[in-house]
Design an enzyme around this catalytic site. Structure first.
Site, short mmCIF file in Angstrom:
data_model
loop_
_atom_site.label_atom_id
_atom_site.label_comp_id
_atom_site.label_asym_id
_atom_site.label_seq_id
_atom_site.Cartn_x
_atom_site.Cartn_y
_atom_site.Cartn_z
N SER A 245 0.82 -1.20 0.00
CA SER A 245 0.00 0.00 0.00
C SER A 245 0.86 1.27 0.00
CB SER A 245 -0.93 -0.05 1.22
OG SER A 245 -2.10 0.60 0.91
N LYS A 249 4.14 2.14 -2.48
CA LYS A 249 4.51 3.35 -3.23
C LYS A 249 5.97 3.68 -2.87
CE LYS A 249 -0.06 5.26 -1.81
NZ LYS A 249 -1.10 4.66 -2.58
N TRP A 336 -10.21 0.29 -5.09
CA TRP A 336 -9.69 1.62 -4.72
C TRP A 336 -8.27 1.83 -5.27
CZ3 TRP A 336 -11.13 6.19 -3.35
CH2 TRP A 336 -10.40 7.02 -2.51
N HIS A 386 -7.46 -6.00 -0.04
CA HIS A 386 -6.25 -5.19 0.13
C HIS A 386 -5.46 -5.72 1.32
CE1 HIS A 386 -4.13 -1.34 -0.23
NE2 HIS A 386 -4.20 -1.21 1.09
C1 GTR Z 1 -5.50 4.23 1.77
C2 GTR Z 1 -4.96 5.13 0.71
C3 GTR Z 1 -4.20 4.30 -0.26
C4 GTR Z 1 -3.29 3.30 0.39
C5 GTR Z 1 -3.78 2.78 1.73
C6 GTR Z 1 -2.73 2.20 2.67
O1 GTR Z 1 -6.36 4.83 2.64
O2 GTR Z 1 -6.02 5.80 0.12
O3 GTR Z 1 -3.50 5.14 -1.16
O4 GTR Z 1 -1.99 3.75 0.47
O5 GTR Z 1 -4.41 3.74 2.47
O6 GTR Z 1 -1.59 2.61 2.70
O7 GTR Z 1 -3.13 1.34 3.45
#
Ligand code: GTR
Length: 415
Positions: A245, A249, A336, A386
């Site tokens: 997540s 990045k 998402w 996720h």
């Molecule tokens: C979310 C965010 C994502 C992702 C995620 C995370 O809320 O919108 O970009 O990075 O968090 O890091 O768990």
């Protein structure tokens, strides 16, 4: 949090857009070979990401000292050894220390390793009573017993399933992890973490083109590399950065700016990670900059609701890793993060990998769920949500066995 009401999850509403050509410079010059890619185009793309997306990382922050604060040799039924290393920084009269937890397989002399940040402290990744609990600021979380922003004993081993330490050791890899809050607490406050160590006089926040939190965390990975190069038990030419997540990045950005990193894995990295921004599917630049104003540099908000104006997209970030192996992973229910946008980044970065004679993603058609592509640009879409699951690690290990472990495929870092 940003309202998710107007989020597009409809493929038919993805706008038509032109994907920026990796072989044409910003002023229209054609790139013809590796040399021109490396000396012209790669540099201008890197500079674009530095000044307009993640923000510039200061160059003057070097390790002041480091110390192995704890060690164990007969871990995981005698299969592994453990080290916990404090790395100290000092500048502007301010100090910062972060701790690397390192497990290494006992049957390998210099092990290749996976290196990545964790969200809730090193002690969550494995149920080992010797892992030190960080004192750094953490986001409150009832399940993990985090109250008043303090990590606690309650969550020891709570994310074992997401880290698969034993499986990694059994496969002949080491694993190094750092609590990301030690490098920069994940909140919109630039008075803490590493940032203040770099400020000039009277400065109290980064300038428009200076580092946000993702660049700060990426800095942490490159500094972990500085240590790993000194550790004789590690094969520093085979370090694969990993992240889930926001930390996915981070892994991609760290891999892009530090050529010592042998490969990168982005697990469900989404917007600002592997996903193409111009698709505006799921999370958009405006929503991410609104919810997390501290992640990117301020200049990135120039592209809020203005993705058309971007002269790059995230496939350019993937291309910066070439010819080193990169693995992009999505989860089917993680709309998402835009799984298709993550996949297409790999597809559009592939011509640069081809330039180096490497394999990538050849078709615009996404593979079915749980059908991994183990090329130099690798991809899978797993069923489910996720998260980082055992399935994901199984694929990363298989792929690393092909592209990182074997001598034949070893990529020598350039100075
Ligand atoms: C979310 C965010 C994502 C992702 C995620 C995370 O809320 O919108 O970009 O990075 O968090 O890091 O768990």
């Amino acid at each position: 949090m940003f309202s998710q009401q107007n989020v597009n999850y409809d493929e038919s509403k993805v706008p038509d857009f032109e994907i920026p050509d990796l072989f044409t410079t910003f002023d229209g010059k054609k790139i013809r070979n590796i040399k021109e890619w490396e000396t012209i185009r790669r540099i201008e793309l890197t500079n674009f990401f530095i000044n307009n997306v993640y923000g510039k990382i200061p160059e003057n922050l070097n390790i002041k000292s480091w110390k192995i604060v704890e060690e164990g040799t007969g871990e995981i039924n005698g299969k592994a050894r453990r080290k916990q290393i404090d790395i100290h920084y000092e500048n502007n009269g301010k100090k910062l220390t972060f701790n690397i937890l390192l497990y290494l397989p006992n049957n390998i002399k210099k092990a290749p390793i996976f290196l990545g940040f964790n969200f809730y402290g090193n002690h969550v990744v494995f149920n080992d009573p010797n892992i030190l609990i960080s004192n750094a600021w953490a986001r409150n979380n009832e399940t993990y017993g985090i109250v008043n922003h303090k990590l606690s004993e309650i969550s020891r081993g709570a994310q074992e399933i997401n880290w698969q330490v034993e499986k990694i050791i059994d496969a002949g890899y080491g694993i190094a992890t750092i609590f990301y809050g030690e490098v920069d607490p994940d909140r919109n406050d630039f008075s803490d973490g590493i940032h203040p160590l770099s400020y000039s006089e009277n400065q109290n926040k980064p300038l428009e083109n200076e580092w946000g939190a993702i660049s700060a965390w990426a800095w942490g990975l490159t500094k972990a590399m500085d240590y790993l190069e000194k550790d004789k038990d590690v094969d520093a030419s085979k370090v694969i950065v990993f992240g889930h997540s926001r930390l996915g990045k981070t892994a991609l950005w760290a891999g892009a700016i530090d050529k010592r990193i042998a490969g990168a894995i982005s697990n469900n990295s989404g917007c600002g990670g592997a996903a193409l921004s111009k698709r505006k599917f799921g999370e958009t630049i405006k929503s991410i900059n609104t919810s997390f104003p501290h992640w990117f540099c301020d200049n990135f908000s120039l592209y809020n609701d203005n993705e058309e104006a971007l002269p790059v997209d995230q496939h350019s970030l993937i291309a910066l890793l070439a010819p080193r192996p990169v693995y992009i992973a999505s989860a089917y229910e993680d709309k998402w993060a835009d799984p298709k946008g993550e996949f297409l980044s790999g597809y559009y970065a592939t011509p640069i990998y081809k330039l180096y004679g490497k394999t990538g993603i050849d078709s615009k058609e996404m593979p079915d769920v749980n059908q991994p592509i183990y090329n130099c640009v690798a991809y899978h879409i797993r069923d489910g949500k996720h998260a980082v699951l055992e399935y994901d690690w199984e694929q990363y290990i298989q792929w690393a066995n092909i592209h990182i472990k074997s001598e034949k495929n070893k990529i020598k870092p350039k100075p």
